[in-house]
Scaffold this motif. Structure first.
Motif, mmCIF file in Angstrom:
data_model
loop_
_atom_site.group_PDB
_atom_site.id
_atom_site.type_symbol
_atom_site.label_atom_id
_atom_site.label_comp_id
_atom_site.label_asym_id
_atom_site.label_seq_id
_atom_site.Cartn_x
_atom_site.Cartn_y
_atom_site.Cartn_z
ATOM 1 N N VAL A 1 -11.342 80.187 98.615
ATOM 2 C CA VAL A 1 -10.125 80.667 97.953
ATOM 3 C C VAL A 1 -9.091 81.036 99.018
ATOM 4 N N LEU A 2 -9.543 81.708 100.050
ATOM 5 C CA LEU A 2 -8.654 82.062 101.154
ATOM 6 C C LEU A 2 -8.057 80.814 101.791
ATOM 7 N N SER A 3 -8.851 79.782 101.988
ATOM 8 C CA SER A 3 -8.354 78.559 102.620
ATOM 9 C C SER A 3 -7.309 77.867 101.754
ATOM 10 N N VAL A 4 -7.480 77.916 100.428
ATOM 11 C CA VAL A 4 -6.464 77.352 99.542
ATOM 12 C C VAL A 4 -5.143 78.071 99.750
ATOM 13 N N VAL A 5 -5.187 79.398 99.758
ATOM 14 C CA VAL A 5 -3.965 80.186 99.936
ATOM 15 C C VAL A 5 -3.356 79.923 101.305
ATOM 16 N N GLU A 6 -4.185 79.904 102.352
ATOM 17 C CA GLU A 6 -3.658 79.675 103.702
ATOM 18 C C GLU A 6 -2.966 78.322 103.814
ATOM 19 N N ALA B 1 7.210 69.401 93.964
ATOM 20 C CA ALA B 1 6.316 69.586 95.104
ATOM 21 C C ALA B 1 6.280 68.355 96.008
ATOM 22 N N SER B 2 7.093 67.336 95.686
ATOM 23 C CA SER B 2 7.007 66.074 96.423
ATOM 24 C C SER B 2 7.375 66.234 97.893
ATOM 25 N N ARG B 3 8.296 67.155 98.188
ATOM 26 C CA ARG B 3 8.706 67.333 99.576
ATOM 27 C C ARG B 3 7.947 68.461 100.270
ATOM 28 N N ALA B 4 7.165 69.184 99.515
ATOM 29 C CA ALA B 4 6.432 70.303 100.104
ATOM 30 C C ALA B 4 5.297 69.775 100.974
ATOM 31 N N ARG B 5 5.064 70.439 102.069
ATOM 32 C CA ARG B 5 4.037 69.999 103.009
ATOM 33 C C ARG B 5 2.855 70.959 102.968
ATOM 34 N N LEU B 6 1.711 70.404 102.618
ATOM 35 C CA LEU B 6 0.487 71.189 102.635
ATOM 36 C C LEU B 6 0.026 71.341 104.081
ATOM 37 N N SER B 7 -0.458 72.501 104.440
ATOM 38 C CA SER B 7 -0.857 72.728 105.831
ATOM 39 C C SER B 7 -2.179 73.487 105.887
ATOM 40 N N PRO B 8 -3.303 72.788 105.725
ATOM 41 C CA PRO B 8 -4.600 73.460 105.841
ATOM 42 C C PRO B 8 -4.755 74.094 107.220
ATOM 43 N N LYS B 9 -5.227 75.292 107.251
ATOM 44 C CA LYS B 9 -5.431 75.999 108.519
ATOM 45 C C LYS B 9 -6.414 77.134 108.294
ATOM 46 N N SER B 10 -6.868 77.715 109.379
ATOM 47 C CA SER B 10 -7.870 78.769 109.298
ATOM 48 C C SER B 10 -7.525 79.861 110.294
ATOM 49 N N THR C 1 -7.912 69.188 116.803
ATOM 50 C CA THR C 1 -6.787 70.056 116.474
ATOM 51 C C THR C 1 -7.334 71.407 116.027
ATOM 52 N N TRP C 2 -6.466 72.237 115.472
ATOM 53 C CA TRP C 2 -6.940 73.520 114.958
ATOM 54 C C TRP C 2 -7.789 73.284 113.702
ATOM 55 N N PRO C 3 -8.636 74.228 113.327
ATOM 56 C CA PRO C 3 -9.501 74.021 112.152
ATOM 57 C C PRO C 3 -8.685 73.885 110.870
ATOM 58 N N LYS C 4 -9.127 72.964 110.000
ATOM 59 C CA LYS C 4 -8.427 72.690 108.740
ATOM 60 C C LYS C 4 -9.436 72.635 107.592
#
Length: 862
Positions: free
Chosen positions: A561-566, A632-641, A609-612
């Motif tokens: 859940v935290l990773s989704v929010v991050e 949301a088409s222009r929004a960029r998802l950025s998985p990170k930890s 790279t950094w953890p995703k």
């Protein structure tokens, strides 16, 4: 001109009026149907300022007279000339006339500051604030907000919006490439509103004034004055910086703000100045007394403590808020003679500055290194000399280092032509931009450049217009044809909007009607947008949908859940770059140990790279989400930890900063952790809040609060409907958290678990030297840890660090009033659970430290 009204949310409970409001209410009660007379309103406001010992400047008197008689006003007067007083007068007139006013500022911190200022003037029940993060008393007759909030309100409601007065501070942001649209939209969409546009660096605004007068039907007055209440004297310094500073101190020109264009340069300069006699012994004693018991709890804090005790401050956005506030308060008390900082003072910091010393006239703007514009120069220089503090201000521009050295070499050669010809002149450093005295003279004399229109369209703008009453297509055409951009750019905007509307139609978010509705509209939204929909965070609703894809039974559910929010938060670039650097360093060491050739190592490094966490799951989910949510088409998802990494490694804030070498970016790290906490608090639905999720949120909130409670306290106060800002007190800085860390037992228990698991994680990797750093003070140095771990690994192949290893069965806690006795069991492959460590948690010491103080007493077979 009357102002349309719409239904408002209820305002906060009424409280006794402030003196100014009481005077205005008396006028309103005594007035006839037309309301109070302008002369009476102006007299009441002037009486209030006189009662506070304020004598109005001529420009203030002129602006207030224009405003009270109904004109739009462009107020172009220097910094320190009392523009805030004119704004307060305009809002007072609007309040007495029953008109709702909006005060906009470019950054949330300034909005918050203005909110509290206006609460003191008009009373907390009459003032509201909207920033995107917080909404307090949103239906109040006086509202403080960011420019984007007002712009989106204007798009949704158009000329029917309940907006009677708009005060736009720092109006030069109209020309900002990314945000300028938000300063322009209210001018285009709110023809019934009266406008007060303010800045010290506007340039020629003739076109804007003429367009405003045409739209509102009001007279448009320009109130300008080149004469500062506190005059400025400009100098070009051809001596080394330390000599320039010393001369300014010797000639009583302190406080001096030394402007740099990187945070690293500001800190480096401050450290260099500690070798000079900036403060006397008596002054240093006064600083020490003012600091009292202030807690410098981080690595940078220790550096700052040493600097301020020498009379030198540092101020930039990378610092923790409590440290910036400390520097401001010491400066206000006259205890800091020199402050080294960045050009953030251009948007206003609450520090009295007599002299601004610019270390350079060039800056890197994210794309290239270039000279300052006239607007940028005057914006920073204008902070010198503050009314009520100084009779004059000083602006000094430092000559480039190579020029200073060349002049010294020529001076050493004297008047001998032969020696002067032999002097080898240094050139500017490669990649830098050079400036001269002529550059300085030109900037001093130059007027700010004319503001350029920066109108822009977006899906959020189209949705806002489509949701308004009336014919949204006609409104959109008017917005596209009547904005201030040149015709070719307007044509491009039209094409962009056509593409956006087509995407909305294809997704079924908007439908075209066969027959127009009674109000003329031919398009209709098929979804109900929430009130206040503005898409500041276009992926916040995606996060809600993505959480539903997770398995609550998974042992990693809370962290997922935290990773989704991050993944939806803005990237903290400094942290991510440091994580990547650390991962690549560890990978290189392992590849060398494995005997890989250099070329292969370099090739593999490119992939690291950094953890995703959850990257593939989230990217696939977003692709599906975009099909029905085009915005949301222009929004960029950025998985990170970042938060997850902090949690899984069992680190404290200080350990994280040290581990990744982020001492100079503590403030950026804390802002990210605070944003993550806010998003977890407000963005995770109730049905997804398992006990583990709640524990994680509580832990993160307490960790942030113990580092620096100011960001969370402000946010929580503003979102608390019972909070009364009028009773807030300005207290001396202490650096002490609002409550002891052990006061939140749930969060503290999680901190203890993390502190113990930090040792498990290090033990699993056989990092005995790091374990020794943690526990040498209690007798468990690296050698002692190594001895016990050697014995463990003689029996078992590894120590588990997965979800089972973190489980409650692996940690036994016995609580006493001042100490907790804990046993952390190692997760061995055989499942015997016969090895681990025992420790004591000192509660009073933990409260003093702001983190769990764990003392290992035994490691070995349990």
């Amino acid at each position: 001109m009357s102002t349309p009204t719409s239904a408002r949310p209820p305002v906060a409970p009424s409280r006794p009026p402030t003196p100014l409001v009481a005077a205005l209410e008396d006028l309103r009660d005594a007035a006839g149907p037309g309301g109070p007379e302008p002369d009476d309103l102006l007299a009441a406001f002037t009486a209030w300022t006189d009662g506070r010992g304020i004598t109005q400047y001529p420009a203030q008197e002129e602006a207030l007279l224009e405003l009270v008689t109904g004109a739009d006003v462009v107020l172009a007067t220097p910094t320190g000339s009392g523009k805030s007083l004119v704004a307060a007068g305009a809002q007072a007139f609007a309040l007495a006339q029953g008109r709702r006013s909006f005060y906009t500022a470019p950054i949330k911190a300034l909005v918050s500051e203005k909110f509290f200022d206006l609460c003191a003037v008009f009373g907390a029940d009459r003032v509201g604030m909207l920033t995107g993060d917080a909404s307090v008393n949103a239906g109040a007759p006086v509202v403080c907000c960011t420019a984007e909030i007002l712009a989106n309100l204007a798009l949704r409601e158009g000329e029917g919006a309940d907006v009677g007065l708009v005060v736009m501070d720092e109006f030069h942001y109209y020309g900002d490439p990314d945000r300028g649209w938000a300063w322009q939209v209210p001018l285009l969409e709110l023809p019934h509103a009266q406008f007060l546009l303010m800045s010290a660096t506007l340039g020629d605004v003739t076109a804007i004034r003429e367009d405003l007068a045409r739209r509102t039907g009001r007279p448009s007055a320009l109130v300008s004055s080149a004469e500062r209440p506190v005059p400025l004297h400009h100098y070009y310094a051809e001596t080394p910086v330390h000599e320039t500073v010393d001369e300014l101190l010797q000639t009583q020109q302190a406080p001096v703000y030394v402007v740099h264009f990187t945070q690293a340069a500001a800190l480096e300069r401050a450290q260099a100045l500690t070798s000079a006699n900036v403060a006397t012994r008596a002054e240093r004693d006064a600083i020490a007394a003012a600091l009292g018991g202030f807690r410098f709890t981080t690595a940078f804090g220790q550096t700052l403590s040493r600097l301020v005790r020498h009379g030198v401050g540092v101020h930039h956005a990378g610092m923790l808020p409590k440290y910036r506030r400390l520097v401001e308060q010491l400066a206000q008390a006259g205890l800091l003679k020199v402050i080294c900082g960045t050009d953030t003072l251009g948007v206003g910091i609450n520090v009295p500055i007599r002299t601004v010393l610019l270390s350079a006239l060039g800056k890197y703007d994210g794309t290239r290194t270039r000279l300052l514009t006239a607007r940028e120069f005057h914006q920073v220089a204008g902070r010198a000399g503050r009314a009520g503090y100084d009779t004059a201000g000083t602006v000094v521009v430092q000559a480039p280092e190579h020029e200073v050295e060349n002049l010294r070499a020529l001076a050493k050669a004297g008047d001998d032509p032969k020696k002067r010809r032999k002097v080898v002149r240094r050139q500017p450093a490669e990649g830098s931009v050079a400036w001269t005295r002529a550059t300085f003279d030109k900037l001093v004399a130059a007027e700010p450049e004319p503001l350029r229109s920066r109108f822009a369209v977006s899906t959020s703008m189209v949705l806002g217009v489509l949701a308004r009453p009336g014919d949204p297509a006609a409104a959109m055409r008017r917005l596209l044809r009547e904005n201030h951009d040149p015709r070719p750019r307007q044509q491009r905007h039209v094409l962009e909007v056509v593409g956006i509307v087509r995407a909305l139609l294809a997704a079924g978010v908007v439908e075209r009607l066969d027959e127009p509705e009674p109000d003329g509209r031919r398009y209709r939204l098929t979804v109900d947008l929430p009130r206040g929909f503005a898409l500041e965070h276009p992926l916040s609703t995606f996060a809600l949908a993505a959480v539903e894809l997770l398995d609550p039974a998974s042992p990693t559910y809370a962290l997922d859940v935290l990773s989704v929010v991050e993944s939806t938060l803005d990237d903290p670039r400094a942290v991510l770059v440091a994580q990547q650097h650390k991962a690549r360093g560890e990978a290189v060491a392992q590849m060398k140990a494995d005997g890989l050739e250099y070329e292969e190592r370099m090739e593999r490094l490119e992939e690291i790279t950094w953890p995703k966490p959850l990257e593939e799951l989230l990217e696939a989910a977003l692709e599906t989400y975009r099909g029905s949510h085009p915005w949301a088409s222009r929004a960029r998802l950025s998985p990170k930890s970042v938060v997850r990494d902090l949690y899984e490694r069992g680190m404290t804030f200080r350990e994280l900063v040290s581990f990744y070498g982020l001492v100079r970016a503590e403030g950026a790290v804390l802002r990210y952790l605070t944003d993550a906490y806010r998003s977890l608090r407000s963005g995770v639905p109730a049905e997804a809040r398992t006990e583990d999720v709640v524990d994680l949120v509580e832990w993160l909130g307490e960790l942030v609060r113990q580092v620096d409670s100011s960001l969370l306290d402000e946010w929580e106060h503003l979102t608390d409907p019972d909070h009364d800002p009028a009773v807030d007190e300005v207290r001396a800085p202490t650096g002490t958290p609002a409550r002891p860390v052990t006061g939140n037992e749930r969060a503290f228990t999680r901190m203890v678990r993390n502190a113990l698991f930090r040792r498990v994680e290090l033990a699993a990797r056989r990092r005995t030297w790091e374990l020794g750093e943690l526990d040498a003070a209690t007798g468990w140095d690296a050698a002692a840890w190594a001895e016990q771990l050697d014995a463990y690994f003689a029996e078992h192949d590894d120590i588990g660090t997965g979800a089972d290893a973190r489980g409650p069965k692996m940690l036994l806690v016995r609580k006493e009033p001042t100490v907790w006795h804990v046993r952390q069991v190692f997760d061995d492959p055989a499942g015997d659970g016969d090895w681990g460590l025992s420790a004591e948690v000192d509660l009073p010491a933990s409260d003093e430290e702001g983190a769990a103080v764990v003392r290992v007493v035994e490691v070995g077979r349990l």
